[in-house]
Each structure stands twice: as C-alpha cells, then as structure tokens.
Design a protein around this motif. Structure first.
Motif, mmCIF file in Angstrom:
data_model
loop_
_atom_site.group_PDB
_atom_site.id
_atom_site.type_symbol
_atom_site.label_atom_id
_atom_site.label_comp_id
_atom_site.label_asym_id
_atom_site.label_seq_id
_atom_site.Cartn_x
_atom_site.Cartn_y
_atom_site.Cartn_z
ATOM 1 N N ASP A 233 1.575 1.674 -4.193
ATOM 2 C CA ASP A 233 -0.334 1.116 -4.832
ATOM 3 C C ASP A 233 -1.830 1.590 -3.179
ATOM 4 O O ASP A 233 -1.235 0.703 -3.027
ATOM 5 N N SER A 234 -2.166 2.383 -3.725
ATOM 6 C CA SER A 234 -3.666 2.324 -2.375
ATOM 7 C C SER A 234 -4.288 1.017 -2.778
ATOM 8 O O SER A 234 -4.635 1.163 -3.966
ATOM 9 N N GLY A 235 -4.771 0.377 -1.714
ATOM 10 C CA GLY A 235 -5.999 -0.473 -2.496
ATOM 11 C C GLY A 235 -6.683 -0.637 -0.912
ATOM 12 O O GLY A 235 -5.721 -0.425 0.193
ATOM 13 N N ASN A 236 -7.557 -1.700 -0.638
ATOM 14 C CA ASN A 236 -7.916 -2.469 0.024
ATOM 15 C C ASN A 236 -7.360 -3.338 1.066
ATOM 16 O O ASN A 236 -6.222 -4.416 0.127
ATOM 17 N N GLU A 237 -6.648 -3.666 2.474
ATOM 18 C CA GLU A 237 -5.271 -4.154 3.058
ATOM 19 C C GLU A 237 -6.045 -5.684 2.849
ATOM 20 O O GLU A 237 -7.434 -6.409 3.163
ATOM 21 N N ALA A 238 -5.118 -6.493 2.540
ATOM 22 C CA ALA A 238 -5.330 -7.309 2.788
ATOM 23 C C ALA A 238 -4.349 -8.213 3.983
ATOM 24 O O ALA A 238 -4.692 -8.611 4.833
ATOM 25 N N THR B 243 -1.746 -5.335 -0.291
ATOM 26 C CA THR B 243 -3.063 -5.214 -1.084
ATOM 27 C C THR B 243 -3.954 -6.362 -1.892
ATOM 28 O O THR B 243 -3.453 -7.155 -2.470
ATOM 29 N N LYS B 244 -5.446 -6.153 -1.322
ATOM 30 C CA LYS B 244 -5.821 -6.964 -2.649
ATOM 31 C C LYS B 244 -5.925 -6.565 -3.854
ATOM 32 O O LYS B 244 -5.337 -7.950 -4.540
ATOM 33 N N GLU B 245 -5.572 -5.637 -4.300
ATOM 34 C CA GLU B 245 -5.457 -5.114 -5.651
ATOM 35 C C GLU B 245 -4.227 -5.649 -6.174
ATOM 36 O O GLU B 245 -3.901 -5.987 -7.274
ATOM 37 N N ALA C 79 0.769 -2.164 4.717
ATOM 38 C CA ALA C 79 -0.103 -3.489 4.381
ATOM 39 C C ALA C 79 -0.039 -4.047 2.354
ATOM 40 O O ALA C 79 0.956 -3.081 1.881
ATOM 41 N N ASP D 1 -2.391 -7.221 7.046
ATOM 42 C CA ASP D 1 -1.693 -5.837 7.741
ATOM 43 C C ASP D 1 0.216 -6.404 7.382
ATOM 44 O O ASP D 1 -0.010 -7.170 8.680
ATOM 45 N N SER E 114 0.374 -1.618 -0.273
ATOM 46 C CA SER E 114 0.266 -0.273 0.212
ATOM 47 C C SER E 114 0.671 1.018 -0.115
ATOM 48 O O SER E 114 -0.310 2.856 -0.320
#
Lengths: 299, 281
Positions: free
Chosen positions: A131-136, A149-151, A147, A138, A128
């Motif tokens: 590149d920002s995104g949803n945390e998968a 990220t899922k993306e 973190a 931490d 993250s």
C-alpha cells in the motif's frame, strides 16, 4: 464345566524380573499436545465458573446491564476511527479490569491470541510494497523500494488498538460473568430463546465431547508400546473425529428426546427476569454516552 | 380396580431392518410397579421410549389412559397432559442434564408446562430439600459426579410430579449408598400410588421394589409377564432371557458351577454356612 474358558498356554506365563528403566523421557505426541491445548483453552476461556464469586464493579451490575453496557462499548469502538477515542476506550477497559478485581494476566491470555492473529493479518498494511504512502522508515537499505509508511503505521495501529480494546471488553464479560449469568443476561436482553438454547447446548456438549476425545487419546496412549509415526497419528485422529461426529449426532438426538419428554415444545420458557436496579441503569447510560461520543467524533 | 394407564396391542418397533421390539402386548394399571427385565439390546429402552411418546410403533398400537398414543395425536392439550403425567429418566444422565445449573434443571420441566414462576421456585426448593441435593443447587450439571447426576436427573423428572415414572437402568453407575437412596425414593413414590416402570437387568432392584415383572428375551419378544417373585424363581426363563448366567468359581479345593442372581445359593455355600455354624463362628 459350565462357563470355563480355556486359556492358551502363553497367556498364563508371567514375565520375569522388573521392567528396564528408560533413559529417554516420555513426551506427548502432537495429538496429545493438541488435545491438551484445546481442552485447557476451552476450560480457561469459556467454562469459567468463578466470575460472579469475586466482588467488583462489573460483578455488582446485573448481568443483563453488564452485557448490554459492554456490548455498547464494543460497538462504540467498532465504529470509531479516532485513535484518541480508542485510547480512551482502552483506559476504560483497563479501569474496569482493575475495579472488577480481574488480573492483567487473566485478561491478557484471552486477549493475546486474537490480537496476535490480527497483527499477522495487518502486517502487509505497514509496508509500501502493498500500500503506497509517505515513507516513515526505510527498510530496503536503498537497494529495494520497501519502506514502512506513515499511513500504514497509523492504519495498522488504529486497527490493532480497536481489536485489542474490543476483545478486552468481550473478555471482561467472560471473566466477570458466570455461565448461568451469561445465558440469563442474554435471555434478559430479549435475544431469541432458540439462539440462547443453541449456544448453551454448544458450550454444554463441547465439554462432554472434549472429554470423550481426551479419553480416546488416553486409551490410545495406554496401548502404545512404542512411538508411532505421524501418518498413524493422523489416521487415528481422523477416525476419532468421525466417532465424535457420530457421537454428537446421537447425543443431539437423545437430548432432543429428553427435552421433549419434559414438555419442551419448541419455545424455551424461563423465569421472568427481575427488574434492573439504579446502578444497572447508570452503567447502561454511561455506556450509551460513550457510544454517542464515538458517533459524534465520527461525524 | 385401578385405571388402565397403558395398553399395548401387538406393538413392534424396528430401527430400519433391525427389530427392537416384536409383537408386544401389555397392560399396565395405575399404581403398579413393574420391572421390565431383559439383557442388553433386548429392546427395553425402545419400549420405554414408546411408553414416553418419543418413539412410535412401526406396527401395533399403544393407548394411554384410553387415548391412542400416536405421533399425530401427541399435540395440544393431550400433549401437555401426557408430558405432565409421564416422566422418563434416561439411562445416560448427561443427555438429560442440559441446563446451566441444577436449580435450572429442576425448573425446566415445570416452566415448559407454564406453571407460575413462584410455584416453580417453591416446588424446586422443596424437592431439593426432600432429595438432599440443596448443596448442588448452583452447580453446573457437568461438574457433578455420576451419582449426583443421576440424583439430579431423577429430581428433574420428579419436579413435574408425574403420575407415571419411567426409569431406564436407574442403578447403572450408582454406588451402594446412592442405590439405597434411589430405593428409598422409589419406595416413597410407590406409597404415593405412582405408577413406576423400571427397565433394568438388576434383578435385586426388581425383587426389592416391584410386584410385577415383564421379561423381554433376546429375540425381542415378551417372554413372560407375572408376579416378580415367580419370574425370579423361574431359573430356566432367566437363563433363556440371558438375565442370569452359569458361573464357575472356587471354594478352597472345590471348583464348581452355579448360576448368578436369585439362584446363587448352592450346596457348597450351604455346607460352608453349616460348617461355620457348627464351629460357632
């Protein structure tokens, strides 16, 4: 007396006794190691001569159809962003490997380096921080805002998978096609003769120039009495590279003369290629079908 | 009288400031077998490259079969005819062998001369059979031994069926059996009335195979041109051209000097021979 050479007195004295045995084992320096690695890599990956000797599904297909079909499969992976399709292409590569009698180790050593390199390049995508995104997952422990990220995981996975499958297809061309078949196949695919000749010459003379470099390293080793430092090795390596450049220029000029002498006038003329067999067309059409599926999934 | 193949008139060639061939005049007729003798760096290779139209004189003129052999003239039909009629075997086989397999190597020349595929295949197969190199057919040239490379290099030129064969140091690096093979091949070509020009410092090859020799001295000038047996009997000329050298060696207690090459016989050897004969060995 004519031709008699007067030797200095110290030159005539043989050394008494045997040589003392060293307790330390001799190890190659970085120059020798680098050269050995380059040499074995080139020999194992590029200069393959056994290709067509083994029987298998890919070997039974004409080199032109083999190269065209595998290129088509590579193209289908290159344009696909669908993980399921790439997994399917990976299974196709695996099946072709098995049916062509290629061992996983043989293919793996050609695929490993590019994939490892790709993984290193892709690494920032997972985090993250870049590149920002949803945390998968931490990994900052609640202290740092870092973190995976899922993306990032999906993008990285698809990218690495794509490279792995594409490199596998290209490696399959190399391990199932002889040098001759490879260049003959490229010629049959109407790649301009000039490029094929240039490519062939590059492969052909890399081998000779590598041999020269290897011999230079051996000559240096034979005259080394004690280990030299890094600076000396670096200077020696640079001097050999300049020798190599001079030698390659001389060779290029001589080869050009040899070609001219045998009637070459700028266009490489070769035997007319024989027609393709039904099985070659089947392989090409199957590859085209996979390519169209890839295009269809992308729309 | 045979057709005049080459006429060189006051030919010179320089690599920048370094002169390689100086004021060289020479005529060679069809069917002749000529040795170009000279020490290393005397200009033999440069001369052969000029005869093959790879280099062009910086001064003077060369004619091939009555036509000027100039860079601007070596084009179109003349170029095709010249390349078909003159073959050059390079001293370094590696630069001459650039095709994927031995078969392709032999086919390269005929294909460039636009011969039909079937004829090329037939010609290459029969040539490989004649030279006893069928086993090498599918081998990549870089995997061959020095002797095999030389055989393939010679075969790659013979596949064009040239009328004139230029051989640059053909025995270099060859083992004795390969040297005999080469000698037999050249002898066969000689009987076919091919013009053979051999650049060499191997005097035995010149003696065995050629009837005429041209000597280039270390100042890059033509030092002599005449029957090989006369040239090889001219000790002073060969010493001056650095083709033979004074040599010191030992026979038991006797240490003495003599020259190498055709003058290697001397009193001590004769004496030893007589002694052996006397003892009945």
């Amino acid at each position: 007396m004519a031709g008699e050479v007067k030797l200095p007195h110290w030159f005539k004295e043989p050394r008494p006794g045997a040589c003392p045995i060293s307790k330390r084992l001799n190890k190659d320096g970085f120059v020798e190691k680098t050269l050995k690695n380059i040499d074995s890599f080139m020999k194992e990956t590029v200069f393959l001569e056994k290709g067509d000797a083994s029987t298998g599904i890919l070997q039974s297909v004409d080199p032109r159809a083999r190269i065209a079909g595998l290129f088509m499969l590579m193209a289908s992976c290159a344009i696909s962003t669908n993980a399921a399709f790439l997994l399917f292409a990976g299974l196709v590569a695996f099946a072709l490997m098995k049916l062509s009698g290629v061992s996983a180790g043989e293919l793996g050593k050609r695929v490993f380096i590019p994939v490892a390199f790709t993984f290193v390049l892709t690494l920032p995508v997972f985090f993250s921080l870049f590149d920002s995104g949803n945390e998968a997952i931490d990994i900052g422990g609640g202290i740092l805002p870092v973190a995976i990220t899922k993306e990032g995981l999906l993008t990285g996975f698809v990218f690495i998978l794509r490279v792995t499958v594409m490199v596998s297809f290209s490696a399959l061309i190399l391990v199932t096609t002889t040098h001759n078949g490879l260049f003959g196949g490229l010629k049959g695919l109407k790649i301009p003769g000039f490029f094929i000749t240039a490519l062939f010459m590059t492969f052909r003379y890399i081998f000779i120039l590598l041999k020269l470099l290897e011999d230079s390293a051996l000559a240096r080793k034979s005259r080394m009495i004690s280990p030299t430092g890094f600076t000396e090795a670096r200077t020696w390596f640079a001097s050999r590279l300049s020798l190599l450049l001079a030698r390659s220029l001389h060779t290029a000029e001589a080869v050009s003369g040899a070609m001219e002498s045998r009637g070459f006038s700028g266009v490489v003329r070769t035997f007319k290629a024989e027609g393709l067999k039904p099985r070659d067309y089947v392989f090409i059409w199957a590859s085209i079908f996979v390519f169209l599926v890839s295009v269809g999934l992308g729309v | 009288m045979n057709e005049l193949i080459y006429r060189l008139s006051n030919v010179s060639y320089s690599y920048g400031a370094a002169c390689a061939v100086e004021d060289f005049s020479l005529s060679i007729s069809g069917g002749e077998t000529v040795a170009v003798l000279g020490s290393n760096g005397s200009g033999k290779t440069t001369l052969l490259k000029m005869l093959n139209g790879l280099l062009f004189p910086t001064d003077g003129a060369i004619e091939f079969s009555g036509a000027p052999l100039k860079e601007e003239a070596l084009t179109g039909e003349f170029r095709r005819c010249f390349r078909e009629r003159v073959g050059y075997v390079f001293p370094e086989s590696d630069v001459q062998l650039f095709c994927p397999t031995v078969f392709d190597e032999l086919a390269f020349g005929p294909l460039q001369l636009q011969m039909p595929d079937d004829e090329v295949r037939g010609r290459v197969s029969s040539l490989m059979e004649m030279l006893g190199i069928e086993a090498l057919k599918a081998r990549p040239p870089y995997t061959l031994s020095t002797g095999e490379k030389k055989k393939v290099a010679i075969a790659s030129v013979l596949s064009i069926n040239p009328d004139v064969l230029l051989l640059d140091e053909p025995t270099d690096g060859l083992d004795p059996r390969s040297q005999v093979w080469l000698f037999e091949v050249l002898q066969g070509l000689r009987e076919l009335k091919k013009t053979i020009i051999i650049s060499t410092h191997d005097l035995s090859l010149a003696e065995d195979l050629t009837e005429r020799s041209v000597v280039i001295d270390e100042s890059h000038h033509k030092a002599a041109d005449g029957p090989t047996h006369e040239i090889l009997n001219n000790r002073e000329l060969l010493l001056r051209a650095n083709m033979i050298h004074e040599h010191t060696h030992r026979h038991g207690a006797i240490v003495h000097s003599h020259s190498h090459g055709p003058f290697s016989r001397h009193d001590e050897h004769d004496f030893a021979d007589k002694e052996r004969k006397r003892r009945g060995d």
